[in-house]
Design a protein around this motif. Sequence first.
Motif, PDB file in Angstrom:
ATOM      1  N   PRO A 195       0.808  -1.225   0.000  1.00 60.82           N
ATOM      2  CA  PRO A 195       0.000   0.000   0.000  1.00 60.82           C
ATOM      3  C   PRO A 195       0.837   1.270   0.000  1.00 60.82           C
ATOM      4  O   PRO A 195       0.484   2.258  -0.635  1.00 60.82           O
ATOM      5  CB  PRO A 195      -0.819  -0.141   1.287  1.00 60.82           C
ATOM      6  N   ALA A 196       1.994   1.246   0.680  1.00 59.75           N
ATOM      7  CA  ALA A 196       2.826   2.444   0.744  1.00 59.75           C
ATOM      8  C   ALA A 196       3.483   2.761  -0.596  1.00 59.75           C
ATOM      9  O   ALA A 196       3.835   3.912  -0.869  1.00 59.75           O
ATOM     10  CB  ALA A 196       3.911   2.253   1.803  1.00 59.75           C
ATOM     11  N   ALA A 197       3.633   1.723  -1.434  1.00 60.65           N
ATOM     12  CA  ALA A 197       4.312   1.920  -2.725  1.00 60.65           C
ATOM     13  C   ALA A 197       3.358   2.337  -3.832  1.00 60.65           C
ATOM     14  O   ALA A 197       3.793   2.680  -4.932  1.00 60.65           O
ATOM     15  CB  ALA A 197       5.031   0.644  -3.134  1.00 60.65           C
ATOM     16  N   ILE A 198       2.072   2.322  -3.553  1.00 51.22           N
ATOM     17  CA  ILE A 198       1.083   2.655  -4.581  1.00 51.22           C
ATOM     18  C   ILE A 198       1.138   4.141  -4.903  1.00 51.22           C
ATOM     19  O   ILE A 198       1.096   4.990  -4.018  1.00 51.22           O
ATOM     20  CB  ILE A 198      -0.330   2.275  -4.108  1.00 51.22           C
ATOM     21  N   LYS A 199       1.249   4.460  -6.173  1.00 48.98           N
ATOM     22  CA  LYS A 199       1.291   5.846  -6.598  1.00 48.98           C
ATOM     23  C   LYS A 199      -0.129   6.365  -6.779  1.00 48.98           C
ATOM     24  O   LYS A 199      -0.944   5.746  -7.448  1.00 48.98           O
ATOM     25  CB  LYS A 199       2.072   5.971  -7.912  1.00 48.98           C
ATOM     26  N   LYS A 200      -0.417   7.490  -6.161  1.00 45.53           N
ATOM     27  CA  LYS A 200      -1.764   8.047  -6.210  1.00 45.53           C
ATOM     28  C   LYS A 200      -2.082   8.520  -7.619  1.00 45.53           C
ATOM     29  O   LYS A 200      -1.306   9.241  -8.240  1.00 45.53           O
ATOM     30  CB  LYS A 200      -1.895   9.193  -5.208  1.00 45.53           C
ATOM     31  N   PHE A 201      -3.216   8.101  -8.144  1.00 47.19           N
ATOM     32  CA  PHE A 201      -3.639   8.470  -9.494  1.00 47.19           C
ATOM     33  C   PHE A 201      -5.123   8.800  -9.453  1.00 47.19           C
ATOM     34  O   PHE A 201      -5.953   7.899  -9.381  1.00 47.19           O
ATOM     35  CB  PHE A 201      -3.347   7.315 -10.467  1.00 47.19           C
ATOM     36  N   VAL A 202      -5.443  10.077  -9.446  1.00 45.85           N
ATOM     37  CA  VAL A 202      -6.834  10.494  -9.289  1.00 45.85           C
ATOM     38  C   VAL A 202      -7.332  11.342 -10.452  1.00 45.85           C
ATOM     39  O   VAL A 202      -8.529  11.618 -10.552  1.00 45.85           O
ATOM     40  CB  VAL A 202      -7.032  11.277  -7.972  1.00 45.85           C
ATOM     41  N   ASN A 203      -6.426  11.754 -11.356  1.00 44.10           N
ATOM     42  CA  ASN A 203      -6.803  12.614 -12.477  1.00 44.10           C
ATOM     43  C   ASN A 203      -6.660  11.848 -13.775  1.00 44.10           C
ATOM     44  O   ASN A 203      -5.549  11.624 -14.264  1.00 44.10           O
ATOM     45  CB  ASN A 203      -5.931  13.870 -12.499  1.00 44.10           C
ATOM     46  N   MET A 204      -7.777  11.446 -14.355  1.00 43.78           N
ATOM     47  CA  MET A 204      -7.744  10.627 -15.570  1.00 43.78           C
ATOM     48  C   MET A 204      -7.106  11.371 -16.740  1.00 43.78           C
ATOM     49  O   MET A 204      -6.515  10.757 -17.631  1.00 43.78           O
ATOM     50  CB  MET A 204      -9.163  10.197 -15.942  1.00 43.78           C
ATOM     51  N   ALA A 205      -7.206  12.699 -16.757  1.00 51.08           N
ATOM     52  CA  ALA A 205      -6.714  13.473 -17.897  1.00 51.08           C
ATOM     53  C   ALA A 205      -5.193  13.544 -17.953  1.00 51.08           C
ATOM     54  O   ALA A 205      -4.626  13.863 -19.005  1.00 51.08           O
ATOM     55  CB  ALA A 205      -7.290  14.889 -17.854  1.00 51.08           C
ATOM     56  N   ALA A 206      -4.514  13.232 -16.829  1.00 48.01           N
ATOM     57  CA  ALA A 206      -3.062  13.407 -16.765  1.00 48.01           C
ATOM     58  C   ALA A 206      -2.306  12.710 -17.891  1.00 48.01           C
ATOM     59  O   ALA A 206      -1.455  13.326 -18.544  1.00 48.01           O
ATOM     60  CB  ALA A 206      -2.553  12.947 -15.399  1.00 48.01           C
ATOM     61  N   PRO A 207      -2.566  11.426 -18.184  1.00 48.91           N
ATOM     62  CA  PRO A 207      -1.782  10.764 -19.244  1.00 48.91           C
ATOM     63  C   PRO A 207      -2.128  11.223 -20.654  1.00 48.91           C
ATOM     64  O   PRO A 207      -1.421  10.875 -21.604  1.00 48.91           O
ATOM     65  CB  PRO A 207      -2.117   9.283 -19.050  1.00 48.91           C
ATOM     66  N   PHE A 208      -3.191  11.989 -20.816  1.00 50.13           N
ATOM     67  CA  PHE A 208      -3.625  12.419 -22.145  1.00 50.13           C
ATOM     68  C   PHE A 208      -3.214  13.864 -22.454  1.00 50.13           C
ATOM     69  O   PHE A 208      -3.639  14.424 -23.455  1.00 50.13           O
ATOM     70  CB  PHE A 208      -5.151  12.300 -22.269  1.00 50.13           C
ATOM     71  N   GLN A 209      -2.385  14.446 -21.601  1.00 46.63           N
ATOM     72  CA  GLN A 209      -2.037  15.854 -21.758  1.00 46.63           C
ATOM     73  C   GLN A 209      -0.819  16.096 -22.624  1.00 46.63           C
ATOM     74  O   GLN A 209      -0.446  17.237 -22.871  1.00 46.63           O
ATOM     75  CB  GLN A 209      -1.842  16.490 -20.372  1.00 46.63           C
ATOM     76  N   THR A 210      -0.186  15.036 -23.094  1.00 47.10           N
ATOM     77  CA  THR A 210       0.948  15.190 -24.014  1.00 47.10           C
ATOM     78  C   THR A 210       0.521  14.795 -25.418  1.00 47.10           C
ATOM     79  O   THR A 210      -0.315  13.900 -25.601  1.00 47.10           O
ATOM     80  CB  THR A 210       2.133  14.320 -23.572  1.00 47.10           C
ATOM     81  N   ALA A 211       1.110  15.448 -26.396  1.00 47.92           N
ATOM     82  CA  ALA A 211       0.750  15.171 -27.791  1.00 47.92           C
ATOM     83  C   ALA A 211       1.066  13.723 -28.174  1.00 47.92           C
ATOM     84  O   ALA A 211       0.358  13.118 -28.977  1.00 47.92           O
ATOM     85  CB  ALA A 211       1.489  16.131 -28.711  1.00 47.92           C
ATOM     86  N   ALA A 212       2.116  13.158 -27.581  1.00 51.01           N
ATOM     87  CA  ALA A 212       2.511  11.790 -27.918  1.00 51.01           C
ATOM     88  C   ALA A 212       1.476  10.767 -27.476  1.00 51.01           C
ATOM     89  O   ALA A 212       1.434   9.657 -28.008  1.00 51.01           O
ATOM     90  CB  ALA A 212       3.856  11.468 -27.281  1.00 51.01           C
ATOM     91  N   ALA A 213       0.628  11.135 -26.509  1.00 53.18           N
ATOM     92  CA  ALA A 213      -0.378  10.204 -26.006  1.00 53.18           C
ATOM     93  C   ALA A 213      -1.623  10.164 -26.880  1.00 53.18           C
ATOM     94  O   ALA A 213      -2.443   9.254 -26.746  1.00 53.18           O
ATOM     95  CB  ALA A 213      -0.773  10.576 -24.585  1.00 53.18           C
ATOM     96  N   LEU A 214      -1.762  11.125 -27.781  1.00 54.46           N
ATOM     97  CA  LEU A 214      -2.959  11.233 -28.603  1.00 54.46           C
ATOM     98  C   LEU A 214      -2.697  10.721 -30.016  1.00 54.46           C
ATOM     99  O   LEU A 214      -1.578  10.824 -30.525  1.00 54.46           O
ATOM    100  CB  LEU A 214      -3.431  12.692 -28.666  1.00 54.46           C
ATOM    101  N   PRO A 215      -3.714  10.162 -30.665  1.00 55.12           N
ATOM    102  CA  PRO A 215      -3.546   9.694 -32.050  1.00 55.12           C
ATOM    103  C   PRO A 215      -3.194  10.853 -32.974  1.00 55.12           C
ATOM    104  O   PRO A 215      -3.673  11.972 -32.797  1.00 55.12           O
ATOM    105  CB  PRO A 215      -4.925   9.111 -32.399  1.00 55.12           C
ATOM    106  N   ARG A 216      -2.349  10.579 -33.944  1.00 56.98           N
ATOM    107  CA  ARG A 216      -1.935  11.623 -34.879  1.00 56.98           C
ATOM    108  C   ARG A 216      -2.944  11.830 -35.997  1.00 56.98           C
ATOM    109  O   ARG A 216      -2.934  12.876 -36.648  1.00 56.98           O
ATOM    110  CB  ARG A 216      -0.572  11.276 -35.471  1.00 56.98           C
TER     111      ARG A 216
END
Length: 336
Positions: A195-216
């Motif tokens: 549990p202590a090693a779990i990285k908090k992830f609460v914002n779904m938009a975070a991984p989609f904020q870079t151009a490389a994450a989106l389809p070209r």
Amino acid sequence: MSVSKESANSLQNAYSPSAGLSNQEALKLLFPNLSFLTELERMRIRAGNRIKGLLAGKRRSSSLGGSQEFADYRPYSSGDDIRRIDWNVYGRTGKAFIRQYWDEQELQVSLYIDVSQSMAFGHSDTNKLQYALRLAACLGHIALCGDDRISVRLFRDTIIRELQPLHGRVSSSKLFHFLADAMQQLERDSDSSSPAAIKKFVNMAAPFQTAAALPRRSGSAWVLTDAMFEQGIEETLISLTAAGQQVVLVHLLSPEELSPDLSGELKLIDCELGTGKEVAIGQKLLHEYRSAVAGFQNELKSICAARGASYIFVDTGVSLEETVRHTFLSSHVLNS
């Protein structure tokens, strides 16, 4: 239905597996019922609008080209190929018109799979992460058999793993191996994480904020997730839509989440945040919980409708075959 193993055997023979899984093990991990592969090959991912792609395919695009499907007439101009003049029209009107045809191109299908900690919830036969990866295998195989192009991205707070675009039915072997390897690796990571090693992830938009994450290129984007985020769901839909995607949000929940079998004084642990809360669970609280889940589903459905996305709810207690055959087909995101 008569079962043909020809497709399954050809895929097994096409594998060039990395160390770990054999051809047969990778297929069986994703498809407990191998005969379902034959049925998937007759389906197609639906594209609502005319599309643009890179390679020749079986889809009508928004560009005009040289397929055999008639689109429109235009007046003849100097330099046009006279073989494309419609002489019947010329005979009736005395004017030369060129026949135009829809260019047939492939659909770009982008699969995004939520691999955050909450997706690992559920018994072995209803685990959301395993179910999502198997659904991705089904969707990817359907696309590749339809001469479409696919890419796969696994995301938490960032895109943690990516499969570069594939095209052609023979590429299903690479897709299956990627997903099977991911399933095993993610299961190992989940079992070994404290549990202590779990990285908090609460914002779904975070991984989609870079151009490389989106389809070209424009196409169809499928997001497979349990949607257990504090924020960012609508922002994710906006980002994908702005990238020219027809978005399909596949919302997965396990039977244990839909109707938990709990009672008494318990301490419930948030698997994403690692925080706990002591509660007294009775019938009243369970009723309120089920109402909250239904309300959340309706909220997601409204958000998707407002952003032009399709919303599909999936109960992981329902067989994979039934979800694809009935839920997806009745939602008009697949054609049989």
